[in-house]
Design a protein around this motif. Sequence first.
Motif, PDB file in Angstrom:
ATOM      1  N   LYS A   1       0.544  -1.428   0.219  1.00  0.00           N
ATOM      2  CA  LYS A   1      -0.385  -0.150  -0.031  1.00  0.00           C
ATOM      3  C   LYS A   1       0.943   1.011   0.126  1.00  0.00           C
ATOM      4  O   LYS A   1       1.831   1.329   0.670  1.00  0.00           O
ATOM      5  CB  LYS A   1      -1.186   0.204   1.329  1.00  0.00           C
ATOM      6  CG  LYS A   1      -2.025  -1.202   1.313  1.00  0.00           C
ATOM      7  CD  LYS A   1      -2.999  -1.377   2.606  1.00  0.00           C
ATOM      8  CE  LYS A   1      -3.407  -2.710   2.863  1.00  0.00           C
ATOM      9  NZ  LYS A   1      -4.667  -2.702   3.611  1.00  0.00           N
ATOM     10  N   LEU A   2       0.498   2.509  -0.246  1.00  0.00           N
ATOM     11  CA  LEU A   2       1.362   3.950  -0.821  1.00  0.00           C
ATOM     12  C   LEU A   2       0.066   4.714  -0.041  1.00  0.00           C
ATOM     13  O   LEU A   2      -0.457   5.136  -1.061  1.00  0.00           O
ATOM     14  CB  LEU A   2       1.480   3.576  -2.331  1.00  0.00           C
ATOM     15  CG  LEU A   2       1.950   5.021  -2.240  1.00  0.00           C
ATOM     16  CD1 LEU A   2       3.198   4.424  -1.908  1.00  0.00           C
ATOM     17  CD2 LEU A   2       2.962   5.240  -3.746  1.00  0.00           C
ATOM     18  N   TYR A   3       0.922   5.166   0.755  1.00  0.00           N
ATOM     19  CA  TYR A   3       0.145   6.190   2.220  1.00  0.00           C
ATOM     20  C   TYR A   3       0.660   7.184   1.688  1.00  0.00           C
ATOM     21  O   TYR A   3       2.446   7.508   2.327  1.00  0.00           O
ATOM     22  CB  TYR A   3      -0.144   5.837   2.875  1.00  0.00           C
ATOM     23  CG  TYR A   3      -1.831   4.966   3.001  1.00  0.00           C
ATOM     24  CD1 TYR A   3      -3.106   5.257   2.879  1.00  0.00           C
ATOM     25  CD2 TYR A   3      -2.085   3.645   2.295  1.00  0.00           C
ATOM     26  CE1 TYR A   3      -4.257   5.308   3.344  1.00  0.00           C
ATOM     27  CE2 TYR A   3      -3.375   3.166   2.278  1.00  0.00           C
ATOM     28  CZ  TYR A   3      -4.321   3.774   2.385  1.00  0.00           C
ATOM     29  OH  TYR A   3      -5.456   3.348   2.058  1.00  0.00           O
ATOM     30  N   GLY A   4       0.389   8.105   2.460  1.00  0.00           N
ATOM     31  CA  GLY A   4       0.704  10.071   2.392  1.00  0.00           C
ATOM     32  C   GLY A   4       0.359  10.391   3.975  1.00  0.00           C
ATOM     33  O   GLY A   4      -0.909   9.907   3.938  1.00  0.00           O
ATOM     34  N   ILE A   5       0.631  11.612   4.301  1.00  0.00           N
ATOM     35  CA  ILE A   5       0.093  12.043   5.800  1.00  0.00           C
ATOM     36  C   ILE A   5       0.140  13.850   5.373  1.00  0.00           C
ATOM     37  O   ILE A   5       1.336  14.145   4.607  1.00  0.00           O
ATOM     38  CB  ILE A   5       0.659  11.818   6.604  1.00  0.00           C
ATOM     39  CG1 ILE A   5       1.716  11.590   7.450  1.00  0.00           C
ATOM     40  CG2 ILE A   5      -0.158  10.667   7.126  1.00  0.00           C
ATOM     41  CD1 ILE A   5       2.292  11.861   8.156  1.00  0.00           C
ATOM     42  N   ALA A   6      -1.119  14.523   5.616  1.00  0.00           N
ATOM     43  CA  ALA A   6      -0.495  15.596   5.576  1.00  0.00           C
ATOM     44  C   ALA A   6      -1.025  16.552   6.576  1.00  0.00           C
ATOM     45  O   ALA A   6      -2.193  15.514   7.311  1.00  0.00           O
ATOM     46  CB  ALA A   6      -1.769  17.071   4.110  1.00  0.00           C
ATOM     47  N   CYS A   7       0.130  17.664   7.024  1.00  0.00           N
ATOM     48  CA  CYS A   7      -0.315  17.658   8.778  1.00  0.00           C
ATOM     49  C   CYS A   7       0.070  19.213   8.733  1.00  0.00           C
ATOM     50  O   CYS A   7       0.939  19.697   8.246  1.00  0.00           O
ATOM     51  CB  CYS A   7       0.496  16.442   9.227  1.00  0.00           C
ATOM     52  SG  CYS A   7       0.256  16.513  11.697  1.00  0.00           S
ATOM     53  N   ASP A   8      -1.059  19.607   9.641  1.00  0.00           N
ATOM     54  CA  ASP A   8      -0.918  20.692   9.699  1.00  0.00           C
ATOM     55  C   ASP A   8      -0.836  21.190  11.112  1.00  0.00           C
ATOM     56  O   ASP A   8      -1.205  20.376  12.294  1.00  0.00           O
ATOM     57  CB  ASP A   8      -2.368  21.632   9.843  1.00  0.00           C
ATOM     58  CG  ASP A   8      -2.157  23.469  10.409  1.00  0.00           C
ATOM     59  OD1 ASP A   8      -0.731  23.540  10.062  1.00  0.00           O
ATOM     60  OD2 ASP A   8      -3.201  23.721  10.908  1.00  0.00           O
ATOM     61  N   VAL A   9       0.619  20.956  11.438  1.00  0.00           N
ATOM     62  CA  VAL A   9       1.145  21.166  12.580  1.00  0.00           C
ATOM     63  C   VAL A   9       0.887  22.679  13.498  1.00  0.00           C
ATOM     64  O   VAL A   9       1.764  23.593  13.219  1.00  0.00           O
ATOM     65  CB  VAL A   9       3.038  21.370  13.098  1.00  0.00           C
ATOM     66  CG1 VAL A   9       3.468  20.993  13.993  1.00  0.00           C
ATOM     67  CG2 VAL A   9       2.642  20.238  12.193  1.00  0.00           C
ATOM     68  N   GLY A  10      -0.064  23.144  14.412  1.00  0.00           N
ATOM     69  CA  GLY A  10      -1.014  23.959  15.040  1.00  0.00           C
ATOM     70  C   GLY A  10       0.150  24.162  16.013  1.00  0.00           C
ATOM     71  O   GLY A  10       0.435  23.575  16.703  1.00  0.00           O
ATOM     72  N   THR A  11      -0.177  25.855  16.327  1.00  0.00           N
ATOM     73  CA  THR A  11       0.959  25.997  18.416  1.00  0.00           C
ATOM     74  C   THR A  11      -0.236  25.338  18.714  1.00  0.00           C
ATOM     75  O   THR A  11      -0.348  24.660  19.785  1.00  0.00           O
ATOM     76  CB  THR A  11       0.901  27.199  17.709  1.00  0.00           C
ATOM     77  OG1 THR A  11       1.335  27.323  17.107  1.00  0.00           O
ATOM     78  CG2 THR A  11       1.148  27.712  19.509  1.00  0.00           C
ATOM     79  N   THR A  12      -1.722  25.172  18.743  1.00  0.00           N
ATOM     80  CA  THR A  12      -2.523  24.332  19.162  1.00  0.00           C
ATOM     81  C   THR A  12      -3.117  23.432  19.389  1.00  0.00           C
ATOM     82  O   THR A  12      -3.793  22.754  19.601  1.00  0.00           O
ATOM     83  CB  THR A  12      -4.149  26.448  19.720  1.00  0.00           C
ATOM     84  OG1 THR A  12      -3.449  27.515  20.081  1.00  0.00           O
ATOM     85  CG2 THR A  12      -4.716  25.473  20.720  1.00  0.00           C
ATOM     86  N   THR A  13      -3.496  22.757  17.716  1.00  0.00           N
ATOM     87  CA  THR A  13      -3.976  21.757  17.357  1.00  0.00           C
ATOM     88  C   THR A  13      -3.358  21.065  15.627  1.00  0.00           C
ATOM     89  O   THR A  13      -2.763  21.998  15.329  1.00  0.00           O
ATOM     90  CB  THR A  13      -5.510  22.610  16.132  1.00  0.00           C
ATOM     91  OG1 THR A  13      -6.143  23.574  17.780  1.00  0.00           O
ATOM     92  CG2 THR A  13      -5.739  20.662  16.468  1.00  0.00           C
TER      93      THR A  13
END
Lengths: 642, 642
Positions: free
Chosen positions: B212-224
């Motif tokens: 399987k081929l997956y990726g992640i998109a991630c918003d590294v917020g200060t709070t969330t």
Amino acid sequence: MTKKKPKKEKKEFKVNFLPFDASVEVQPGTSLLDAVKTADLPLKTTCGGKGTCGDCVVQIISGAYHSKQSAALSDKLASQGFALACQTEVTDNITAQLPRFRELAIQSIVDSKFFEEQKDNISGIYEIDPPVKKIELDLAPPTLEDNYSDLKRISRALQKKLSLKKLGCEYSVLKKLAHAVRKDQGKISVILFMARNEATIIDAVPQSEEKKLYGIACDVGTTTVALHLVNLRSGKIEKTVSSLNQQITGGEDIISRINYAQKPEGLRKLHELIILTVNNLIEMASGAAQISPSDIYYASLSGNTTMFHLLLNLEPRYIREEPYVPTFNEVPSILSRNLGLKMNNEGRIHCAPAVGSYVGGDITAGLLCTPLLQDSKKISLFIDAGTNGELVVGNKDWLVTCACSAGPAFEGSGIKCGMPASEGAIEEVKMADSGELEYKVIGGTKPKGICGSGLVDLLAELFIHGYIDRHGKYDEEKAGEKIVEVEEEKGFLVEEDKNSYWGKNLIITENDISNLIRTKGAVFSACSLLLKNVGLSFDKIDSFYIAGGFGQHLKIENAIRIGLLPDLERAKFHYLGNSSLLGAYLILLSDKNKALAEEVAQKMTYIELNTEPNYMNEFTGALFLPHTDIKLFPSVKTVQRS
Amino acid sequence: MTKKKPKKEKKEFKVNFLPFDASVEVQPGTSLLDAVKTADLPLKTTCGGKGTCGDCVVQIISGAYHSKQSAALSDKLASQGFALACQTEVTDNITAQLPRFRELAIQSIVDSKFFEEQKDNISGIYEIDPPVKKIELDLAPPTLEDNYSDLKRISRALQKKLSLKKLGCEYSVLKKLAHAVRKDQGKISVILFMARNEATIIDAVPQSEEKKLYGIACDVGTTTVALHLVNLRSGKIEKTVSSLNQQITGGEDIISRINYAQKPEGLRKLHELIILTVNNLIEMASGAAQISPSDIYYASLSGNTTMFHLLLNLEPRYIREEPYVPTFNEVPSILSRNLGLKMNNEGRIHCAPAVGSYVGGDITAGLLCTPLLQDSKKISLFIDAGTNGELVVGNKDWLVTCACSAGPAFEGSGIKCGMPASEGAIEEVKMADSGELEYKVIGGTKPKGICGSGLVDLLAELFIHGYIDRHGKYDEEKAGEKIVEVEEEKGFLVEEDKNSYWGKNLIITENDISNLIRTKGAVFSACSLLLKNVGLSFDKIDSFYIAGGFGQHLKIENAIRIGLLPDLERAKFHYLGNSSLLGAYLILLSDKNKALAEEVAQKMTYIELNTEPNYMNEFTGALFLPHTDIKLFPSVKTVQRS
């Protein structure tokens, strides 16, 4: 139903082995030789632990022990703490030095003036332009109007000096960038690893921290591993060290090693042993040069395909299974930390490109040290007589190669008094008509053994003076009292015990001679077959280049006398020494040499000799001195009695 | 003179906290809240451990405990194993679940149909062409005539499918190549990481092992921190999860975090907390999608410059010291194993490019989700109202940006009953003229708290119905019995304890309102100043794009009523939700978006508002509802009594 574990016997004494820093715990009274075996370390024994051969001599650095007296070790050495491991019982915590490694570590294999003399006459170029570079930058102080990031400021400054298409930066460098940039107000040294016009920052330090830039060139041989420590700014070879490949416990040739790797944990063990070997050499060289291993940023390695697979911890079995497909012939640079090599953590490792499973990077590297790749008219033959023998015939436009199992005899392995070309080795032998031997010892010490070039000389002298016949058997009548009996074998006394370094007789037995003849026979018959395959005879070859672990000085005349080389005009022959190491050094110095080696690897055609119907015939014919067909060696005159 | 160590007190009980898998040992009778503090884990308490606010509710999974009864927790929940940490004594080995993380993990933040509706109307392109690709090869069987190495055979086969200028191979892949090539007779899947026409093999498996081929998109917020798990072959967002940034223990805003990083071990701790946060999210998302984290080969991250420095374990102090020079704004891809992210060991991490210390990759990523970068004629304003607020004005040809310290109020932090936009959050509020509140809860449960969009609604409704005045103070006469006293403060009762999820009153206090007003005031005054700086007034702006952690549905009308947004034609406003996360997703999908973000980062001009002489004037003026200068908000009509 719980199975009770058998009570573990209490082991009482710790034995520590230098230079490995390996240790084992053994019960009182265990022989030191068994302790060495338990630790899986290499120590030669010819007599099988009877105390007669004297090969297993070690030096006890600390701790009490009980050693039986033995004729194979002089009282003087015994009084200095030397002992035969097989005759020594452990009665204390002991630290013992295994001598072969200690001695080998300090020798110089290659004359570093080589390039001054040869540089216009080789295919590789002598240019000090390594892919790892140190660049000094003086970054302008940031302001609110110009507050780009540290990385961007470095990138801008680099672009002014170099025209880069792409600039990367290792994560470990990012972590120290803030400090490195600010410590000396923007005066920073960066270390770049470059591939054409792309660069990666692999280190960054403030300029007040003086940063040295070193590299290593290393020939990873089946029997011997040799290493140059090189200053990458001047190109100077600062130190040269070598040692036995510690994998030797896993067998003497590559087939044995591949088989050993199939055992449980076998591959991991061989991998760790070769890494240990190289790391010991790096430590010795960098210690002697007073640098830190973290100053070493680049390693150029040469070696055969099996050695490279074991070094990289890769399954080698398919190298010996038809159709002999290795995992790689060429590989992009590998990080030193992936292999655990003692270098800078961001150091890069380059493996010289191989042609296939049996013609490796040692050969492509070696060819750089010859003019062979520059000339379209003349035809040359290149012979590397290592543990595995490889041959190349051709010129700038075409190249054909083959391999043969020569065996490690010319590197001193499998020969009773054989040793690599290091301090204490007899490297030249001359016999007067009276039968008296004259010899020259590396380092001018008492002799410890005989290295390859000495063995070639000795065999030739014994043969032309009629002490051995064409089968390599002694003529007792002729040799007289020089022939002694040793372990139910006849042997020729090269030097008496009292005059030798270890206080034991230096003897060459018929079995040793037989090993030497098999080795030279394998090389000669492979040459012969290779030429037949390309439709050439020996006299069509303009130049012969001979490489291998013989030592610094191989006498061509004697190599012809024993039938290792064909009987042709002497001026055609050129002895190169360890061309694999020299080639690795050339690749270290400049990517142009790396590219040339890749081109060579692509170009070469490999011939499989083992499947040749004539192979056994040719080989058997070469198992005589100089050859079955004496007409092939018209100039070789011997004192043979009918 | 030996100093005797004080005898260590015996700690008796082990307390394990989920979902962190962190544990501490405490003495009997220790309060569970103290245990949480010892473990350095985040747990909100407003009343300071008096048992009145009910914020520190946890669920005891196993083990005995003793808990005092409290009005802040219903008997029903208490009987289900919920307990207030501050009112609970540890009397056994305990496993406790800290609830906020559990709840947040299952919510969906972004409608995955977004692109179907928006894809023609954004600057980023919707194209499923990620830099990580799975290629299936069928290698011809090797023969003695064609026995190139495994790597070469793969390289040849790849060249037939892709036109590659350069092909690399990771060392870890080399190690498994021999098996992968032979297992299915040459049928092999390789995973490539590509940059233009250069590729690196980062994995290779026999085709029978379904890869399987997956990726992640991630918003590294200060709070969330919010994360999409994405199938890289279809582009589909399989799971979306989010949680509080566990660094919250180190302070609520970036300045506090930078200060915390200066403490001994502070940087390491913050680094580990953010890695733990992201790893928990990866684990939850991959668990829900039934994939292994080793199927994740690529991560596209967005976040502000400080968060990126902490994530990469880089010294952040120079971000807050003039002239505000970070270590990096743009960085080449980083290996997941360098950071310890739960992905494939050879996974690559991309950080969205930043403009500078105070305008980060979250903004360049966010701009991809607007049409702003496509149009040369119209002028747009982009506002990201996160814990740090950032603004951008401009169009395809020019971009000017600035930052302001907004605070995390709209993400639910610093507000008594505030919470992120997850299950149980009131996301919409409407007040009838009678004063009755109607509200909508995410997931349709009883309300647990109020998220950003709900808070905007509530503030607007309270204001326009005259329950609070322009200073945000309650009119007790008007609000009557809805006003309650809580911890010596006046508060408006949004929902009674019996109707709320945790069985406690949901109250918005004057202090909460004051926090909300400061946040909206910071954003509005920054907008106003930014425009003055570029010589524009609000009416010259053609489109307003609003992003932030408000939740899915922000009512523009109410945002104008409270003075967060200027009083202009409503059709000009577009609410984007978490554009940073969406932008990261776009970059994950295609390197064209990555290149566009880089171009944007290069192009933007940053203005430092803190050094503006008018800043305090502008800010103070905006600390009213909707503004000191009521003429700026002609359409906002309120029921203000004189």
